[in-house]
Design an enzyme around this catalytic site. Structure first.
Site, short mmCIF file in Angstrom:
data_model
loop_
_atom_site.label_atom_id
_atom_site.label_comp_id
_atom_site.label_asym_id
_atom_site.label_seq_id
_atom_site.Cartn_x
_atom_site.Cartn_y
_atom_site.Cartn_z
N CYS A 2 24.06 74.27 13.82
CA CYS A 2 24.51 75.16 12.85
C CYS A 2 25.28 76.38 13.37
CB CYS A 2 23.36 75.63 11.97
SG CYS A 2 23.76 76.72 10.59
N GLU A 98 30.52 72.55 9.57
CA GLU A 98 30.42 71.69 10.67
C GLU A 98 32.04 71.29 10.65
OE1 GLU A 98 28.12 71.21 12.47
OE2 GLU A 98 26.20 71.53 11.04
#
Length: 236
Positions: A2, A98
């Site tokens: 993340c 992402e």
């Protein structure tokens, strides 16, 4: 992993969701490492505390900036073990990004979120790091011909930092990346903050994919300097 997330829910919505005072939190569509962002700690669960994203262990000689901690090794790694035992926090978010290599000139960013963009908590750890004391320097001749030492520059006190814990991906994220942030269910948050380490460790599994969605977004999100509502809009 993340490496970017969003937090654009209003302060009122965040306060209703987490039962904590968020003050004058500004919406962010591109939360990035190095930024000062709100977290909820076990020490002050009734108010959000701003900390820098990128954990530096308390024992470090210099700033580290560790943005993620792997769930599988978080209890063994020296950088995270003490924080896992004593300093766990909630990292409020309403989505995360992402990047996927789809054969283009640059990777395609995707935003992962709940279908209704509701805020949620990612599992985090935090630390307080004291920068090393500055060294005194010779300033030349003193008033009586001797060498003088300059007064050290005062430091700004402890630096508070946090990291986001990651785990194996669920079915939605697996197509995008081999890691994902640990998303906590609302009824798990108290255990993460104050539960014993074994109970907290049991929470570090992938969030069910059922309610999560993912869509490609503009590559403008690649720059941490860009922060605008258009970043979360689907493209292509």
């Amino acid at each position: 992993m993340c490496g970017r997330y969003t937090l654009f829910a209003s302060a009122a919505d965040l306060e209703a969701r987490f039962g904590a005072d968020f003050g004058g939190v500004d919406p962010s569509y591109n939360c990035a490492p190095g930024q000062s962002l709100p977290v909820i700690t076990d020490e002050t669960p009734d108010r959000a505390t701003r900390m820098e994203w990128g954990l530096t262990p308390s024992w470090a000689d210099e700033s580290f900036g560790l943005i993620n901690a792997r769930a599988e090794t978080v209890r063994e790694k020296r950088s995270f073990a003490d924080a896992f035992e004593r300093r766990r926090c909630l990292v409020p978010a309403d989505g995360f990004y992402e990047w996927v290599d789809e054969g283009g000139a640059e990777k395609t960013p995707y935003r992962v979120a709940f279908g209704d963009d509701r805020p949620f908590a990612m599992a985090g750890l935090y630390e307080r790091w004291e920068p090393p004391e500055p060294e005194t320097t010779q300033t030349g001749l003193g008033a009586f011909g001797g060498g003088g030492d300059a007064e050290p520059e005062p430091d700004d006190g402890p630096v508070e930092t946090f990291t986001v814990v990651t785990t194996e991906p669920n079915e939605v994220v697996a197509d995008l990346h081999h890691r994902m942030a640990v998303i906590l269910e609302p009824d798990e948050e108290e255990t993460w903050l104050r539960g014993d380490p074994d109970a907290a460790a049991d929470l570090l599994d992938p969030y069910p994919a059922t309610d999560l969605t993912a869509h490609p977004v503009s590559t403008r999100v690649n720059s941490p300097a860009v922060d605008a509502p258009e970043l979360i809009e689907p493209v292509g």
